[in-house]
Write a protein that holds these residues in place. Structure first.
Motif, PDB file in Angstrom:
ATOM      1  N   ARG A  74      12.868  -2.282  11.510  1.00 34.84           N
ATOM      2  CA  ARG A  74      13.017  -1.420  10.401  1.00 34.84           C
ATOM      3  C   ARG A  74      12.857   0.324  10.351  1.00 34.84           C
ATOM      4  NH1 ARG A  74      11.098  -3.515   5.258  1.00 34.84           N
ATOM      5  NH2 ARG A  74       8.936  -4.123   6.360  1.00 34.84           N
ATOM      6  N   LEU A 108       4.046  -9.028   8.212  1.00 37.87           N
ATOM      7  CA  LEU A 108       4.208  -7.766   7.673  1.00 37.87           C
ATOM      8  C   LEU A 108       5.618  -8.237   6.344  1.00 37.87           C
ATOM      9  CD1 LEU A 108       3.945  -4.683   6.702  1.00 37.87           C
ATOM     10  CD2 LEU A 108       6.207  -4.077   8.817  1.00 37.87           C
ATOM     11  N   VAL A 111       4.226 -10.427   4.110  1.00 38.80           N
ATOM     12  CA  VAL A 111       3.564  -9.937   3.086  1.00 38.80           C
ATOM     13  C   VAL A 111       4.368  -9.109   2.130  1.00 38.80           C
ATOM     14  CG1 VAL A 111       2.366  -7.720   2.318  1.00 38.80           C
ATOM     15  CG2 VAL A 111       1.319  -8.702   4.251  1.00 38.80           C
ATOM     16  N   GLU A 112       5.826  -8.807   2.535  1.00 38.89           N
ATOM     17  CA  GLU A 112       6.747  -8.302   2.213  1.00 38.89           C
ATOM     18  C   GLU A 112       7.851  -9.342   0.933  1.00 38.89           C
ATOM     19  OE1 GLU A 112      10.055  -5.792   4.235  1.00 38.89           O
ATOM     20  OE2 GLU A 112      10.492  -5.518   2.363  1.00 38.89           O
ATOM     21  N   ASN A 307      17.259  -2.986   4.892  1.00 41.43           N
ATOM     22  CA  ASN A 307      16.148  -2.787   5.241  1.00 41.43           C
ATOM     23  C   ASN A 307      15.230  -3.352   5.032  1.00 41.43           C
ATOM     24  OD1 ASN A 307      18.157  -1.035   7.797  1.00 41.43           O
ATOM     25  ND2 ASN A 307      17.091   0.180   7.252  1.00 41.43           N
ATOM     26  N   ASN A 308      15.501  -4.906   3.722  1.00 36.90           N
ATOM     27  CA  ASN A 308      14.259  -4.365   3.201  1.00 36.90           C
ATOM     28  C   ASN A 308      14.425  -6.464   2.738  1.00 36.90           C
ATOM     29  OD1 ASN A 308      14.920  -5.988   0.650  1.00 36.90           O
ATOM     30  ND2 ASN A 308      15.888  -3.703   0.949  1.00 36.90           N
ATOM     31  N   ARG A 392       9.512  -5.334  -6.747  1.00 37.76           N
ATOM     32  CA  ARG A 392       8.296  -4.789  -7.001  1.00 37.76           C
ATOM     33  C   ARG A 392       8.024  -5.388  -8.630  1.00 37.76           C
ATOM     34  NH1 ARG A 392      11.061  -3.734  -3.060  1.00 37.76           N
ATOM     35  NH2 ARG A 392      11.166  -1.455  -2.948  1.00 37.76           N
ATOM     36  N   ARG A 419      -0.985  -3.789   7.739  1.00 41.28           N
ATOM     37  CA  ARG A 419       0.332  -2.241   7.538  1.00 41.28           C
ATOM     38  C   ARG A 419      -0.089  -2.055   9.103  1.00 41.28           C
ATOM     39  NH1 ARG A 419      -0.695  -2.357   1.845  1.00 41.28           N
ATOM     40  NH2 ARG A 419      -2.143   0.043   2.512  1.00 41.28           N
ATOM     41  N   GLN A 423       2.326  -0.873  12.173  1.00 38.12           N
ATOM     42  CA  GLN A 423       2.335   0.431  12.920  1.00 38.12           C
ATOM     43  C   GLN A 423       2.277   1.065  14.388  1.00 38.12           C
ATOM     44  OE1 GLN A 423       4.029   2.865  10.888  1.00 38.12           O
ATOM     45  NE2 GLN A 423       3.666   4.543  12.384  1.00 38.12           N
ATOM     46  N   PHE A 426       4.937  -1.057  16.535  1.00 45.41           N
ATOM     47  CA  PHE A 426       5.888  -0.163  16.683  1.00 45.41           C
ATOM     48  C   PHE A 426       5.443   1.281  17.644  1.00 45.41           C
ATOM     49  CE2 PHE A 426       7.662   3.542  15.043  1.00 45.41           C
ATOM     50  CZ  PHE A 426       9.413   2.907  15.477  1.00 45.41           C
TER      51      PHE A 426
ATOM     52  N   ALA B 373       4.121  -2.799   2.472  1.00 38.05           N
ATOM     53  CA  ALA B 373       4.856  -3.275   2.947  1.00 38.05           C
ATOM     54  C   ALA B 373       5.729  -2.922   4.041  1.00 38.05           C
ATOM     55  CB  ALA B 373       4.855  -4.614   3.291  1.00 38.05           C
ATOM     56  N   HIS B 374       6.774  -2.968   2.360  1.00 29.38           N
ATOM     57  CA  HIS B 374       8.469  -2.733   2.495  1.00 29.38           C
ATOM     58  C   HIS B 374       8.554  -1.376   3.642  1.00 29.38           C
ATOM     59  CE1 HIS B 374       6.908  -1.680  -1.368  1.00 29.38           C
ATOM     60  NE2 HIS B 374       7.936  -0.687  -1.158  1.00 29.38           N
ATOM     61  N   PHE B 375       7.622  -0.499   3.365  1.00 35.69           N
ATOM     62  CA  PHE B 375       7.762   1.408   3.997  1.00 35.69           C
ATOM     63  C   PHE B 375       7.305   1.065   5.344  1.00 35.69           C
ATOM     64  CE2 PHE B 375       8.282   3.269  -0.324  1.00 35.69           C
ATOM     65  CZ  PHE B 375       9.709   2.738  -0.393  1.00 35.69           C
ATOM     66  N   TYR B 376       6.844  -0.035   6.070  1.00 35.23           N
ATOM     67  CA  TYR B 376       5.819  -0.266   7.672  1.00 35.23           C
ATOM     68  C   TYR B 376       6.874  -0.969   8.646  1.00 35.23           C
ATOM     69  CZ  TYR B 376       2.071   1.866   6.814  1.00 35.23           C
ATOM     70  OH  TYR B 376       0.210   2.899   6.632  1.00 35.23           O
ATOM     71  N   PRO B 377       6.666  -1.223  10.105  1.00 32.59           N
ATOM     72  CA  PRO B 377       6.548   0.773   9.774  1.00 32.59           C
ATOM     73  C   PRO B 377       7.148   2.101   9.303  1.00 32.59           C
ATOM     74  CG  PRO B 377       7.714  -0.187  11.712  1.00 32.59           C
ATOM     75  CD  PRO B 377       7.488  -1.179  10.538  1.00 32.59           C
ATOM     76  N   ALA B 388      15.132   0.430   1.575  1.00 26.22           N
ATOM     77  CA  ALA B 388      14.019   0.432   1.305  1.00 26.22           C
ATOM     78  C   ALA B 388      13.607   0.543   0.197  1.00 26.22           C
ATOM     79  CB  ALA B 388      13.117   0.010   2.911  1.00 26.22           C
ATOM     80  N   ALA B 389      13.152   1.268  -0.030  1.00 24.99           N
ATOM     81  CA  ALA B 389      12.704   2.217  -1.252  1.00 24.99           C
ATOM     82  C   ALA B 389      13.141   1.693  -2.611  1.00 24.99           C
ATOM     83  CB  ALA B 389      12.789   4.019  -1.163  1.00 24.99           C
TER      84      ALA B 389
END
Lengths: 432, 432
Positions: A74, A108, A111-112, A307-308, A392, A419, A423, A426, B373-377, B388-389
């Motif tokens: 991502r 990951l 979870v999302e 990207n989600n 959300r 998470r 990281q 990645f 999760a959606h901000f990882y990595p 993604a936000a």
């Protein structure tokens, strides 16, 4: 058997006869036993009660195309054309993936997806047994397959096909039926015709459906015509791909004749609006497909091209872009967009026990927090779910009658560890 | 003066020289005093400290076109063409609005905007003094104006113009400068040319900018040509509209010549992608406008045609649709989309003290929860913020150095009462 009683709830059911129910839902084991305005009889005194106050309930959403483990990429490479992005960015990074990365990326993604209200996802990737293990543990429902690129030597091709077959044998129907499997040659432009035929034969022998990428870009369609003398729909049809249950992802560039053939063959389509826009592949002819009776559904594609993985975003996009591009503001109305993410998703995967809140259906459902400014005034709930809601807003998620998200937190997964692992994966991939 | 010290933060600054800063931000009064990797000197012992752990900071977002009080009509009428939707649905309901409804609708909108990270919004409506009171109380920044439809008799027109002028006199520069005002004839198709000229004259006399709707639909452009012998850009130019600072909303249907003229005249454009798609008005030529040097920014439009006020959604749409429609995946890259919502928004409103996190700028900034999760990595933060936000990721908001959202809750508004009031207003409007 575990029982749930939702009290004083508002349910957007996707059941044409009772689109919105205010009242009760009773769940026994993995099924909805009752939904209606009156309190149900025969509820066990041990049933867990949930107040529906301030919540709106709807069927869990169905994501019909993706590559979960790509969440690790991502934001790694944006704003590039598909072939460059795939061949110069994604594939070299994915070549470095180890089993642990596939697992972490899938976790990951799950979870999302769970937290944003997806209860069933289709996943095409390699090392699929690792993904299946995470699916089993997480409580989500997965339709999984070893996606195969057939550009290598004969021996490699043979071994990949065997992997795909082995995955179906090992996992189809597992995790209390939450996992089902398919056979998936990656795409007509990455698999020679004879190889695709072997997948069709294997799908026939194993009695599972087929999935592939199809007609995502114009370049790919033109190449198909150059290489095989036919556009992808006719090409796949000749190879017998549509002789069995088949799901194709993207289907952006279609002629009227191709749309008619997809409808006639009962082929399912996964529409991936965000990915198609982001990679500049184009805008699929969704209103035309729906009019022709093609079984369209929604997918996020992988997180590297989106990207989600929030299906609320795809729903809203599907409701918006086809209006703007066609000039017809009645194209894909809100209720149709909501169907794409729920009951049409179930239909696209040949499931008549999902996508609707109704007695007898599987208990896959989600609850959103309606006590937020962007859901006020409480007027047309379907409109709010499509045009104003977002992943959300999801507070609770149940799959097979089991609560897998409670108060916005996954009950069966260690989110923080996932998470952190993502990281680490990645950073190893990018430095490795 | 109140001081803030943000420690261990990640700041996406929009400052070309230091795009991402990891470290500290020191706020004194309504201004950023310092931002950089080292701890600043001269911080008061009374400064309130905020740990940046798990957060990403960015400038508050700027919404350059909307009608806040229309939140009351969210979901009331969807999936219709603009003229029908406006004339048969919106206007009859809006005719029933009383001052209390305008106030409640504006309050609901401001809650939604603040919580999703918007710190400055442009608002065009009637009874604007009521909106101004809510802006004053809520802590948000507002560029407000009495929008005037000039289709009525001469006397009504005169009195509306006077209202608009009075609003500027009463409110421009109020609320510690958080409120500024503009003059706004609604649109060329709702205001006769001579009437528009009166607004231009008034804007000149009052020394404030002008705002209007322009070239939103093809029908409107064609009507303009029929009625006045010119397309809207030339028409407005002839009326002197672009002789002063001017902001036009939508600008969907433009010729190359019109784009060149907008650039030459330094006209600001508010691009409203969701509204333009939903009403099937079309897709604005944003990449062409940006290339030509037009000062493009982002707006949500009213919640009745969107149906939310989350600028993260507009940013993502702006980044996605122009790729998909133009076939160019490099169109409106992530960083450009982020600029549209921040520094370009400030530029479109002729503000050089907003939209960038940098010493000397106004302390309007927001913090998002990155531990999701959606901000990882954590890879490319700009990409994550755009693709993604979402507004619901915003945890804290500061405007003029005052914290107006803390832990996702408005500090100066009673959210629950506002939601309840909004429901009551809606029910009275629909039954009245």
């Amino acid at each position: 058997m575990k029982e749930w009683l939702i009290e004083n709830g508002i349910f957007v059911t996707m059941d044409e006869e009772h689109p919105v129910v205010r009242g009760y839902m009773h769940v026994v084991g993995d099924r909805i036993a009752y939904i209606g305005p009156e309190a149900p009889a025969g509820v066990s005194p041990d049933a867990e009660k949930v107040s529906g106050q301030g919540l709106v309930f709807m069927p869990g959403m169905i994501n019909t195309h993706g590559h979960a483990s790509m969440t690790l990429l991502r934001g790694y490479s944006d704003d590039q054309v598909l072939q460059v992005w795939l061949q110069e960015k994604m594939w070299p990074m994915e070549a470095k993936y180890e089993a642990q990365d596939v697992k972490t990326g899938a976790a990951l993604a799950i979870v999302e997806m769970l937290k944003s209200g997806t209860t069933l996802f289709v996943d095409m990737y390699d090392r699929m047994e690792v993904v299946a293990e995470v699916v089993e543990q997480s409580g989500i429902r997965g339709t999984l397959m070893r996606g195969v690129i057939g550009l290598g030597p004969e021996e490699e091709r043979r071994s990949k096909l065997q992997e795909a077959i082995r995955f179906v044998r090992d996992w189809h129907g597992k995790a209390d039926g939450r996992i089902t499997a398919m056979m998936a040659p990656h795409a007509p432009y990455t698999c020679p015709p004879a190889y695709i035929e072997q997948f069709v034969q294997a799908a026939h022998d194993l009695d599972v459906p087929l999935h592939t990428h199809m007609s995502e870009t114009i370049a790919e369609v033109e190449q198909n015509v150059r290489d095989y003398g036919a556009r992808p729909v006719e090409h796949l049809d000749r190879l017998g791909f549509f002789s069995r249950q088949a799901l194709v992802a993207h289907a952006v560039h279609l002629t009227d004749e191709e749309i008619a053939l997809l409808a006639e063959r009962g082929v399912s389509v996964s529409h991936n609006p965000a990915s198609n826009l982001k990679l500049a592949s184009g805008v699929a002819r969704v209103p035309d497909m729906l009019r022709a009776g093609v079984k369209v559904s929604l997918g996020t594609d992988g997180a590297a091209s989106n990207n989600n993985l929030d299906l609320f975003d795809e729903m809203r996009l599907a409701a918006l872009i086809h209006k703007g591009v066609s000039g017809d503001p009645t194209a894909v109305p809100a209720i149709e967009a909501l169907r794409l993410a729920t009951v049409y998703g179930a239909r696209a995967l040949w499931r008549d026990d999902l996508g609707v809140l109704k007695a007898g259906m599987k208990a896959d459902f989600i609850a959103l927090d309606m006590e937020q400014a962007h859901f006020y005034p409480h007027s047309d709930l379907v409109s709010h779910l499509v045009y104003a809601a977002n992943g959300r807003d999801v507070r609770h998620v149940w799959i097979d009658g089991r609560q897998v998200v409670k108060g916005g937190v996954c009950t069966l997964l260690d989110e923080e560890k996932i998470r952190r692992d993502a990281q680490q994966s990645f950073e190893r991939l990018i430095n490795g």
